[in-house]
Design a protein around this motif. Structure first.
Motif, mmCIF file in Angstrom:
data_model
loop_
_atom_site.group_PDB
_atom_site.id
_atom_site.type_symbol
_atom_site.label_atom_id
_atom_site.label_comp_id
_atom_site.label_asym_id
_atom_site.label_seq_id
_atom_site.Cartn_x
_atom_site.Cartn_y
_atom_site.Cartn_z
ATOM 1 N N PHE A 27 15.591 56.184 53.037
ATOM 2 C CA PHE A 27 15.338 56.186 51.594
ATOM 3 C C PHE A 27 13.831 56.220 51.320
ATOM 4 O O PHE A 27 13.342 57.055 50.552
ATOM 5 C CB PHE A 27 15.979 54.955 50.952
ATOM 6 N N LEU A 28 13.098 55.300 51.940
ATOM 7 C CA LEU A 28 11.665 55.250 51.712
ATOM 8 C C LEU A 28 10.963 56.502 52.210
ATOM 9 O O LEU A 28 10.047 57.030 51.553
ATOM 10 C CB LEU A 28 11.071 54.007 52.388
ATOM 11 N N ALA A 29 11.386 57.010 53.379
ATOM 12 C CA ALA A 29 10.754 58.204 53.946
ATOM 13 C C ALA A 29 10.960 59.413 53.038
ATOM 14 O O ALA A 29 10.063 60.240 52.867
ATOM 15 C CB ALA A 29 11.310 58.478 55.341
ATOM 16 N N HIS A 30 12.152 59.534 52.464
ATOM 17 C CA HIS A 30 12.460 60.657 51.578
ATOM 18 C C HIS A 30 11.493 60.694 50.394
ATOM 19 O O HIS A 30 10.928 61.748 50.062
ATOM 20 C CB HIS A 30 13.898 60.539 51.084
ATOM 21 N N GLY A 52 5.765 62.414 47.595
ATOM 22 C CA GLY A 52 4.602 61.975 46.839
ATOM 23 C C GLY A 52 4.664 60.578 46.250
ATOM 24 O O GLY A 52 3.837 60.235 45.390
ATOM 25 N N HIS A 53 5.607 59.732 46.686
ATOM 26 C CA HIS A 53 5.719 58.378 46.157
ATOM 27 C C HIS A 53 4.947 57.384 47.028
ATOM 28 O O HIS A 53 4.932 57.511 48.258
ATOM 29 C CB HIS A 53 7.181 57.935 46.091
ATOM 30 N N THR A 54 4.348 56.399 46.389
ATOM 31 C CA THR A 54 3.731 55.283 47.111
ATOM 32 C C THR A 54 4.821 54.298 47.511
ATOM 33 O O THR A 54 5.596 53.846 46.654
ATOM 34 C CB THR A 54 2.694 54.563 46.238
ATOM 35 N N VAL A 55 4.901 53.957 48.793
ATOM 36 C CA VAL A 55 5.888 52.990 49.252
ATOM 37 C C VAL A 55 5.363 51.592 48.932
ATOM 38 O O VAL A 55 4.304 51.184 49.416
ATOM 39 C CB VAL A 55 6.156 53.131 50.763
ATOM 40 N N VAL A 56 6.106 50.876 48.090
ATOM 41 C CA VAL A 56 5.728 49.525 47.681
ATOM 42 C C VAL A 56 6.635 48.535 48.410
ATOM 43 O O VAL A 56 7.855 48.603 48.260
ATOM 44 C CB VAL A 56 5.868 49.344 46.155
ATOM 45 N N PRO A 57 6.086 47.642 49.214
ATOM 46 C CA PRO A 57 6.939 46.664 49.914
ATOM 47 C C PRO A 57 7.726 45.820 48.923
ATOM 48 O O PRO A 57 7.311 45.606 47.781
ATOM 49 C CB PRO A 57 5.933 45.801 50.691
ATOM 50 N N GLU A 112 1.421 56.917 40.099
ATOM 51 C CA GLU A 112 2.299 57.603 39.156
ATOM 52 C C GLU A 112 3.733 57.635 39.661
ATOM 53 O O GLU A 112 4.671 57.758 38.874
ATOM 54 C CB GLU A 112 1.806 59.036 38.922
ATOM 55 N N ARG A 113 3.891 57.552 40.987
ATOM 56 C CA ARG A 113 5.218 57.558 41.607
ATOM 57 C C ARG A 113 5.278 56.422 42.629
ATOM 58 O O ARG A 113 4.328 56.210 43.376
ATOM 59 C CB ARG A 113 5.496 58.878 42.335
ATOM 60 N N ALA A 114 6.388 55.713 42.648
ATOM 61 C CA ALA A 114 6.538 54.621 43.612
ATOM 62 C C ALA A 114 7.978 54.555 44.081
ATOM 63 O O ALA A 114 8.900 55.041 43.413
ATOM 64 C CB ALA A 114 6.127 53.288 42.989
ATOM 65 N N THR A 115 8.164 53.955 45.242
ATOM 66 C CA THR A 115 9.515 53.728 45.768
ATOM 67 C C THR A 115 9.532 52.396 46.491
ATOM 68 O O THR A 115 8.508 51.956 47.030
ATOM 69 C CB THR A 115 9.952 54.858 46.722
ATOM 70 N N SER A 116 10.686 51.739 46.481
ATOM 71 C CA SER A 116 10.793 50.435 47.136
ATOM 72 C C SER A 116 12.243 50.163 47.510
ATOM 73 O O SER A 116 13.169 50.761 46.962
ATOM 74 C CB SER A 116 10.304 49.314 46.213
ATOM 75 N N GLY A 153 15.043 51.945 45.098
ATOM 76 C CA GLY A 153 14.643 52.533 43.832
ATOM 77 C C GLY A 153 13.484 53.497 43.955
ATOM 78 O O GLY A 153 12.670 53.419 44.872
ATOM 79 N N ASN A 154 13.430 54.455 43.034
ATOM 80 C CA ASN A 154 12.242 55.301 42.888
ATOM 81 C C ASN A 154 11.840 55.274 41.426
ATOM 82 O O ASN A 154 12.681 55.154 40.529
ATOM 83 C CB ASN A 154 12.492 56.732 43.371
ATOM 84 N N PHE A 155 10.524 55.337 41.181
ATOM 85 C CA PHE A 155 9.980 55.084 39.856
ATOM 86 C C PHE A 155 8.909 56.126 39.531
ATOM 87 O O PHE A 155 8.095 56.478 40.376
ATOM 88 C CB PHE A 155 9.378 53.678 39.788
ATOM 89 N N SER A 156 8.952 56.572 38.285
ATOM 90 C CA SER A 156 7.943 57.502 37.783
ATOM 91 C C SER A 156 7.348 56.911 36.517
ATOM 92 O O SER A 156 8.076 56.508 35.611
ATOM 93 C CB SER A 156 8.577 58.863 37.479
#
Length: 888
Positions: free
Chosen positions: A10-13, A18-23, A57-61, A88-91
């Protein structure tokens, strides 16, 4: 596909896109409305609400979550659980509906070889809000879904808001068809067991002015920036991809059930009642592991109570399965093995986690042993009364005196066919909390309504806080707050709260007490009693006006008491030194779980199960004072949280931190902690550290206390003076005092034993005489005796000895009342012939206790009680005599 791999994919995808991986954030966040993080978007709320600017602008966790409103339902169904993970992914004003749908579709249906999850595209269904033509069109364009697999659902299901004014927008939910064996065809609008929701895409596009319910709200207009918030249920995806029936059978959970089955000898799947217990165990053990990992410790309030409840339900479920030994040492390591692939910190921190959990189980086992006896007695009395219910008073007593959580009382009562007066219990709990709040309010005097502080923040912006750099500022009063709310002026002798545009005062936080000092202005002066941060960004001073009037807009000179600040710095740096010394002496698992310090004094709570020996206390004190003698440099640096973790800075469990943190070092790596407090420049400035006490503050937690600086020297001076006084009194040099006092104590104990022997001999000498003076009461030999200076223990001994001298062939009753130190102790003893005749000591003692103004009880052969009405002693033995006559 195991759960850790789903996590990674999920995080790798999203990182590839272009998403920042947020722990994952801690389960504990600084949000007064939440006990725990309960959704993946919670850590991002400040960005969605516009309170903070997102750094990306883009994040995932993959966010750890806990929901506790359905604890009683856990295990009864396969859907309820407490701990879960939300992908989750966030814009934030970047991509919107088209992008969210494209990213979700490519991951869900992408091939496993290419990093996707590999779901069959023909098994995917989605729902949209009927009015959201854009989402429907994108699903057809991106995924080629036919109209019949894009179903409309109303506001209750497909509109998201936070329940308060703020952002909102339509949702689109993704479902997987599990097949006809799980239910009828027709999509999620027909059956949500067969068509299982795995992902919810939220399209935040509107600003809501009022929210009355999930489906009833007012739209103020479009959001200036449209956002994306999505949540994919990790556990649901896992059991679909692993071919399991439910979340309890996935790789991260089921091994605990397997271990519990092996320990109990029961088989999962054989009995519904046992299956419920197995699922409770698996869920609660995992939740307990994750909560302790994030710094929660068992307690009687808030988060600590939830953790205590989870651990104790797991332990009791094992007992109900027939396993009586310690369960958590068998189960917790199994859960850790499954979870640490996704959360490696669980492995490195397991010594502390297990110490807390095992200590809680040990405490609960003692609670069960004591409380169960009391519960069984109360349950028996309830059944005999014909009204099969436990009073709220009895449930409160079990909770308050014996540590029985109300849910445990409810469960045990239900198992015996009893109901509990929950309203009565909760009323008593509310009274207790009200007393505690009133006490806290009297000590702090803070305004209860945070809205007044938010209004002050909105009106004037954040306070300029200068506590690290200066002890005085020229400031202006921006807001005045009294008990009734905002005000214009504070009169002489009044206490109120004021907000300054800038302040040098340290606001209480991180265990450090607030600064003391004064505000001075033309014609007036006020002392600062307390300083707090009731809302983020605002510093509020509680003041008492000593002279003049303090009004809104008044220019003031704000001055911190320099001696107070010096003492506070010594105490806070001393806390860090003691923490490092504890870890040096006891090992790395002795980690701080809480602290408090004020000038001259500190206390520190840390994870440890056993009392510290005198040698350990001495060694900790020595290690701390060595650090002071070495004059270690004390430095502060601001850095990213990740950098702080890399260099080994210790964080206080249960605290939340921003992306940038302040790290305090004392002697470099010897003491390196995240901290926002004030400190000395060199360790020698602490002066001295004197350890004064070690005590327990709950299962697996100890508290040490110490005095520092001038107070430390004063403490040692008082000890010196005491030693000198004892030396003069005993005519003994100080170096020989220990032996001299030991000799005196030994001689005193010998004398006490001799006195005890004489007392026993005196009692025995009167036994024959008392037995010989027995009177006949309706065919029963009765002895009543009152003795001054007789302890409860001696009264019991005398009563039993006299009973033994009575004719065994004849019913006999002995009542002895001893009075000592303003209290009365009563013992009633009945011989075997008396019991056969229907006499019972437990019944006969009741009228005696009424005469003594106390309570008592016991078995048919002997009963005992105590009272405060010493003058009623003669009436008490007479009342027993009358009761014997009536019983006959």
């Amino acid at each position: 596909m195991d759960t850790a791999e789903i996590h990674r994919r999920f995080l790798a995808h999203f990182e590839r896109n272009g998403h920042t991986v947020v722990p994952s954030a801690s389960l504990i966040l600084d949000d007064p409305n939440l006990l725990f993080v309960n959704a993946g978007m919670v850590p991002f709320k400040p960005y969605f609400l516009g309170q903070e600017t997102p750094p990306f602008e883009r994040a995932t966790s993959v966010q750890k979550c806990v929901r506790t409103q359905d604890i009683e339902e856990v295990g009864k169904t396969t859907r309820h659980g407490t701990f879960f993970q939300m992908n989750g992914n966030f814009s934030f004003g970047d991509y919107f509906k088209a992008g969210a749908i494209e990213l979700a579709w490519s991951l869900v249906t992408g091939s496993v070889d290419d990093g996707g999850l590999g779901f069959d595209p023909d098994k995917v269904w989605v729902t949209v809000l009927p009015s959201d033509a854009e989402a429907r069109a994108e699903w057809k364009r991106v995924a080629g879904l036919p109209d019949e697999r894009i179903q409309d659902r109303g506001l209750e299901d497909n509109y998201w808001n936070m329940g308060v004014p703020g952002p909102g927008g339509p949702c689109s939910e993704i479902y997987i068809d599990r097949g006809p064996e799980y239910g009828p065809d027709g999509g999620p609008v027909v059956d949500e067991d067969r068509f299982l929701e795995i992902w919810n895409l939220v399209f935040m596009q509107e600003e809501l002015a009022a929210v009355r319910s999930k489906a009833d709200f007012d739209v103020a207009g479009p959001l200036p920036k449209k956002n994306i918030d999505t949540g994919m249920g990790m556990e649901r995806v896992a059991y679909l991809l692993q071919g399991k029936q439910n979340m309890y059978e996935i790789d991260q959970v089921f091994p605990v059930i397997e271990r519990a089955a092996a320990l109990s000898g029961k088989r999962y799947g054989a009995d519904h009642g046992d299956d419920v217990r197995f699922r409770v165990i698996a869920d609660h053990v995992r939740s307990g592991l994750m909560l302790i990992g994030d710094g929660v410790t068992p307690g009687n309030e808030g988060r600590g109570y939830v953790l205590r409840r989870l651990l104790r339900r797991a332990v009791r479920s094992m007992r109900l399965l027939g396993f009586e030994d310690r369960a958590l040492p068998e189960l917790l390591p199994v859960s850790r093995e499954q979870m640490e692939r996704s959360y490696p910190e669980l492995g490195s921190d397991f010594a502390r986690i297990s110490q807390v959990a095992y200590a809680e189980e040990d405490a609960f086992r003692q609670t069960l042993a004591k409380g169960t006896q009391i519960f069984d007695l109360a349950a028996g009395e309830a059944k005999q009364s014909g009204a099969p219910s436990l009073s709220g008073q009895k449930a409160f007593q079990l909770h308050d005196t014996y540590g029985f959580p109300i849910d445990l009382t409810l469960e045990m009562a239900s198992e015996q066919g009893l109901v509990v007066d929950e309203d009565g219990f909760r009323s008593l709990m509310a009274e207790q909390r009200a007393r505690a709040k009133a006490d806290a309010k009297s000590k702090k005097g803070r305004h209860a309504d945070t809205a007044v502080y938010r209004d002050a923040l909105d009106a004037n912006g954040p306070s300029e806080w200068l506590a690290y750099t200066t002890l005085s500022t020229e400031s202006v009063v921006q807001t005045v707050i009294k008990e009734s709310g905002p005000a214009a002026v504070v009169a002489e002798s009044e206490i109120a709260e004021v907000v300054l545009d800038r302040t040098p005062f340290y606001a209480e936080s991180g265990g450090q007490n607030a600064d003391a000092g004064v505000l001075e202005w033309d014609g007036g002066r006020a002392e600062v009693l307390d300083v707090q941060r009731p809302v983020r960004g605002l510093v509020v001073h509680q003041v008492r006006v000593l002279a003049g009037e303090l009004a809104h807009g008044t220019p003031v000179h704000a001055q911190v008491d320099p001696q107070w600040r010096l003492g506070a710095c010594q105490a806070h740096s001393g806390t860090h030194v003691v923490h490092a010394a504890l870890r040096e002496v006891l090992g790395p698992t002795a980690l701080q779980s809480g602290s408090y310090n004020r000038p001259g004094y500190l206390r520190l709570d840390f994870g440890w199960s056993n009392p510290l020996s005198p040698e350990q206390m001495h060694d900790v004190e020595q290690a701390a004072n060595r650090a002071l003698r070495e004059d270690l440099p004390v430095s502060a640096a601001v850095m990213s949280l990740e950098k702080a973790k890399e260099i080994g800075a210790l964080a206080l469990f249960g605290e939340t931190y921003g992306e940038d943190v302040r790290v305090i070092e004392i002697g470099g790596p010897w003491s390196r902690e995240l901290c926002g407090g004030t400190h000395v420049a060199h360790s020698s400035q602490i002066g001295t550290v004197v350890m004064t006490s070690d005590s327990s503050v709950g299962a697996g937690n100890r508290r040490v206390e110490a005095v520092v600086g001038l107070e430390g020297f004063s403490y040692l001076a008082r000890e010196r003076d005491l030693v000198a006084q004892l030396g003069d009194l005993l005519k003994t040099p100080s170096e020989d005092l220990g032996d001299r006092v030991s000799d005196l104590v030994g001689r005193l104990r010998t004398a006490e034993k001799e006195i005890e022997k004489l007392r026993a001999a005196e009692l025995l000498s009167s036994v024959s005489d008392l037995a010989a003076r027995a009177v006949d009461v309706a065919g029963t030999a009765y002895v009543g005796h009152v003795a001054d200076g007789l302890s409860a223990k001696d009264a019991r001994t005398l009563a039993l000895d006299v009973r033994g001298r009575l004719d065994p062939a004849r019913p006999g009753v002995v009542a002895v009342v001893g009075t000592s130190d303003g209290k009365a102790a009563c013992v009633v003893a009945v011989n075997e012939a008396g019991r056969e005749a229907g006499l019972a000591a437990g019944e006969l003692i009741r009228p005696a206790m009424a005469a003594l103004g106390g309570r008592g009880g016991g078995k048919p052969d002997v009963a005992q009680g105590g009272g405060t009405d010493v003058a009623g002693a003669p009436a008490a033995v007479a009342a027993v005599r009358d009761a014997v006559g009536s019983a006959a």
